[in-house]
Design a protein around this motif. Structure first.
Motif, PDB file in Angstrom:
ATOM      1  N   MET A 178       0.834  -1.205   0.000  1.00  0.00           N
ATOM      2  CA  MET A 178       0.000   0.000   0.000  1.00  0.00           C
ATOM      3  C   MET A 178       0.866   1.251   0.000  1.00  0.00           C
ATOM      4  O   MET A 178       0.640   2.180  -0.770  1.00  0.00           O
ATOM      5  N   MET A 179       1.881   1.236   0.866  1.00  0.00           N
ATOM      6  CA  MET A 179       2.732   2.426   0.968  1.00  0.00           C
ATOM      7  C   MET A 179       3.468   2.670  -0.358  1.00  0.00           C
ATOM      8  O   MET A 179       3.475   3.788  -0.866  1.00  0.00           O
ATOM      9  N   ARG A 233       1.444   4.116  -3.036  1.00  0.00           N
ATOM     10  CA  ARG A 233       1.198   5.556  -2.868  1.00  0.00           C
ATOM     11  C   ARG A 233       2.427   6.386  -3.215  1.00  0.00           C
ATOM     12  O   ARG A 233       2.312   7.482  -3.736  1.00  0.00           O
ATOM     13  N   ALA A 260       4.722   1.639   7.660  1.00  0.00           N
ATOM     14  CA  ALA A 260       4.049   1.647   6.352  1.00  0.00           C
ATOM     15  C   ALA A 260       2.591   2.063   6.501  1.00  0.00           C
ATOM     16  O   ALA A 260       2.065   2.840   5.695  1.00  0.00           O
ATOM     17  N   THR A 320       0.934   5.286   4.741  1.00  0.00           N
ATOM     18  CA  THR A 320      -0.196   5.059   3.838  1.00  0.00           C
ATOM     19  C   THR A 320      -1.409   5.874   4.289  1.00  0.00           C
ATOM     20  O   THR A 320      -2.088   6.512   3.481  1.00  0.00           O
ATOM     21  N   TRP A 321      -1.649   5.857   5.589  1.00  0.00           N
ATOM     22  CA  TRP A 321      -2.819   6.564   6.120  1.00  0.00           C
ATOM     23  C   TRP A 321      -2.718   8.058   5.845  1.00  0.00           C
ATOM     24  O   TRP A 321      -3.671   8.693   5.370  1.00  0.00           O
ATOM     25  N   SER A 343      -0.973   9.476   3.528  1.00  0.00           N
ATOM     26  CA  SER A 343      -1.046   9.712   2.084  1.00  0.00           C
ATOM     27  C   SER A 343      -2.494   9.641   1.590  1.00  0.00           C
ATOM     28  O   SER A 343      -2.938  10.484   0.802  1.00  0.00           O
ATOM     29  N   ARG A 392      -7.123   9.306  -4.350  1.00  0.00           N
ATOM     30  CA  ARG A 392      -7.397   7.904  -4.650  1.00  0.00           C
ATOM     31  C   ARG A 392      -8.383   7.873  -5.814  1.00  0.00           C
ATOM     32  O   ARG A 392      -9.336   8.651  -5.849  1.00  0.00           O
ATOM     33  N   ALA A 446      -4.990   0.645  -2.145  1.00  0.00           N
ATOM     34  CA  ALA A 446      -4.413   1.926  -1.732  1.00  0.00           C
ATOM     35  C   ALA A 446      -4.628   3.011  -2.785  1.00  0.00           C
ATOM     36  O   ALA A 446      -4.799   4.175  -2.454  1.00  0.00           O
ATOM     37  N   ASN A 447      -4.637   2.601  -4.053  1.00  0.00           N
ATOM     38  CA  ASN A 447      -4.697   3.611  -5.114  1.00  0.00           C
ATOM     39  C   ASN A 447      -6.068   3.788  -5.747  1.00  0.00           C
ATOM     40  O   ASN A 447      -6.331   4.797  -6.386  1.00  0.00           O
TER      41      ASN A 447
END
Lengths: 107, 542
Positions: free
Chosen positions: A41-42, A45, A93, A97-98, A100, A106, B235-236
């Motif tokens: 996820m990180m 992003r 991470a 992620t949070w 971002s 998104r 995530a995206n």
């Protein structure tokens, strides 16, 4: 007296080994996968690529990271250390992620 | 490295040792699943040739374009008003054209009604336009079984296969780390030395094929990545379908107008598509055939490029005018597609596919020898060899049930393909039932008989089963093996030849196992060292 202590020590070592093995399994399987997922996820992003490209690249890297996390869980000195180091890697991470995602962007 | 456990005691546990432990257990835990995945995957490299070999009545496809036109005629007759036709363009390797169609949605149909069996909306049409008589899953069975397994929901199966693949990746990486002298082991094969021979056999099959094993395991994970590791997408993308429309761009929905119109001739259109895409066409989708709004979308064949994501073109289905071209994929999409392509090996010519096949066999031997090595290593340390602990006995018997049992099941599958009458209801599923019945019986034998007996009996039975298949092709089947050789139909004859080689190898191994006298005798000198010999020896040690 000394004999007693030695027997005690042996028992304690056997018990610790069991705890250690359990911690390593927990660190390797559920935790290793979770950490790889959070890093996926990180990276998705943060990677400076188009969105599709970043998504795919992050996925490809995360699969390798998962195997790496499992190996780390066994390579490190103790089961405890495996658990807390991997947890820390996961939290970092997750935090990035949070931040971002709450910053938006998104699709 | 010394590890202080905090109790004044010190347990020696080096890095290599820790990785060795991980190697042993990650390899063992799902090793049996990995074995059947390897066998099925190796067979699946010959998916299309096997599809044809298991339907020997279908005439050879000499000119794929003509076979495809025959399939178009079949569809026009069978499902003229379908919503969509799907046509897999035939190749010279396969038995004909795979077609399936989606009927027009029925507004009167009650909601949630079962759509009917797939057989009612799909067919395999041979080069003359007739559906192929012998109902079978053919090589497709191995392809699907490789990741979907059988008798269980597809999603569970793929997760199981995915977890097994991840364990395989860990086993390979830790195997490399554990190795002290990877280069030397490349050339080491100590024969008739019990555990050492097993270790050498496992090392040789692993190290020789190492690049392949590493590639195939990682790319295997990649093929399942959208399911195993969807988190980057999460995530995206708030809506993950957006990613998939980027991966698989389409020309958009087709709206039926209701005026009937004649569909353009596919042959000319395919020629044009091949020029547009610069390579052969693999797949054709005809939306609303017979309607004025008809549209034809063509996808480049996966044998044409390394990436499985073929580029596409869409045409007006009535005028044949070019409507749309898929945008060129970006680097990451191509990388992703190329990894899946590397795994499936469809891009390869015959030589490369033989290489894939032999590497797959090597991987199968690696997994099998690793599983047996687990028991061989432990046997020497057992406190009471006559009464091994339960865990040991479970592994020992499971090894036989899977390593010797699954090939027996495959032999039964081929035999059922030749022996079941063509009119048998649910014939394709019956063949698969025979596979599992034989495999189940093998597992039972492994449970009941002594290990040495069951290894020899099952390996021998598999050899006999395969020989019977070849005998059928030679004596009963018309046209059979004799005709294939007479008309130089080598793809068909080669399948029998490969089965013959496997049968001889298995029979020889079974004989060695049966005759083996463990340890007490002086080791015999045998000239040609192979991994099979090693398998036989340690098997016999049981």
């Amino acid at each position: 007296m000394t004999v007693q202590t030695k027997a005690d020590k042996r028992l304690a070592v056997a018990w610790w080994r069991r705890v250690d093995a359990t911690l390593r399994i927990v660190a390797a399987m559920p935790l290793g996968y979770a950490v790889a997922s959070l890093w996926a996820m990180m990276l998705a992003r943060l990677l400076p690529l188009f969105t599709t490209a970043a998504t795919i690249t992050a996925t490809l890297i995360a699969l390798a990271l998962c195997a790496g996390a499992v190996m780390w869980a066994y390579a490190t000195i103790s089961g405890w250390r495996a658990v807390w180091t991997l947890s820390l890697a996961g939290f970092i991470a997750a935090g990035i992620t949070w931040m971002s995602i709450s910053g938006g962007g998104r699709l | 490295m010394d590890v202080d456990l905090g109790w004044g005691s010190v347990v020696k546990k080096g890095f290599r040792q820790s990785q060795s432990t991980l190697h042993t257990w990650s390899g063992l835990l799902l090793g049996w699943v990995l074995f059947i995945i390897f066998v099925a995957g190796t067979a699946a490299y010959w998916r299309e040739p096997l599809n044809r070999w298991m339907r020997p009545e279908a005439p050879r496809v000499e000119r794929p374009v003509l076979a495809m036109k025959a399939a178009q005629r079949f569809l026009a007759r069978k499902a003229p008003d379908a919503k969509t036709w799907f046509i897999t363009v035939p190749t010279v390797e396969g038995p004909g054209t795979y077609v399936f169609w989606v009927p027009q949605p029925d507004p009167d149909a009650p909601k949630g009604r079962h759509r009917g069996r797939r057989r009612d909306t799909s067919a395999l049409v041979d080069a003359t336009g007739v559906p192929v008589a012998r109902e079978t899953r053919g090589g497709d069975f191995f392809y699907r079984f490789h990741f979907d397994l059988h008798y269980m929901p597809v999603i569970w199966a793929r997760w199981l296969v995915g977890v097994a693949a991840m364990m395989m990746l860990v086993a390979i990486l830790t195997g490399i780390v554990t190795h002290k002298k990877i280069f030397k082991d490349f050339f080491t094969l100590r024969r008739d030395k019990g555990q050492r021979s097993w270790l050498d056999g496992h090392n040789a099959s692993a190290v020789l094929g190492l690049p392949f094993h590493l590639m195939i395991t990682y790319t295997g994970l990649v093929t399942l990545a959208t399911m195993l590791m969807p988190w980057a997408t999460v995530a995206n993308y708030a809506d993950s379908t957006k990613l998939f429309t980027t991966l698989f761009p389409t020309a958009g929905e087709v709206v039926r107008v209701g005026h009937p119109a004649l569909l353009v001739d596919l042959e000319a259109l395919v020629r044009n598509g091949e020029r547009q895409l610069g390579g052969p066409i693999g797949f054709i989708e005809v939306a609303e055939p017979g309607d004025a709004a008809a549209r034809i979308t063509m996808t480049g064949a996966s044998r044409a490029s390394l990436s499985t994501y073929g580029t596409r073109v869409a045409y007006d289905g009535v005028t044949g005018r070019l409507l749309w071209r898929s945008p060129p994929p970006n680097g990451a999409v191509t990388t992703y597609g190329a990894m899946i392509g590397l795994h499936a090996g469809r891009f390869g010519d015959l030589t490369l596919r033989w290489l894939y096949f032999f590497c797959g066999l090597g991987g199968t031997v690696m997994v099998a020898s690793g599983l047996v090595l687990w028991t061989v290593k432990r046997r020497e340390k057992l406190p009471d060899p006559l009464h091994p602990p339960l865990g040991f006995r479970i592994v020992e018997r499971l090894n036989i049930a899977v390593v010797a049992g699954f090939p027996l099941g495959c032999a039964a599958f081929f035999l059922a393909n030749r022996l079941l009458p063509l009119a048998t209801p649910d014939r394709a599923e019956r063949e698969i039932t025979m596979l599992f019945a034989a495999w189940g019986s093998a597992a039972l034998a492994a449970l009941v008989l002594r290990p040495k007996q069951s290894w020899a009996a099952l390996l021998g039975a598999t050899a006999i089963g395969l020989m019977t298949v070849i005998a059928c092709d030679l004596l009963v089947l018309r046209p059979g093996l004799g005709q294939w050789i007479a008309v130089s139909d080598w793809p068909m004859a080669t399948v029998d030849a490969v089965l013959l080689v496997l049968a001889i190898g298995l029979a020889w191994t079974a004989r060695r196992v049966a005759r083996h006298r463990p340890r007490v005798l002086k080791p015999r000198a045998i000239r040609t060292p192979t991994n099979k010999a090693l398998l036989a020896e340690a098997v016999a040690a049981e």
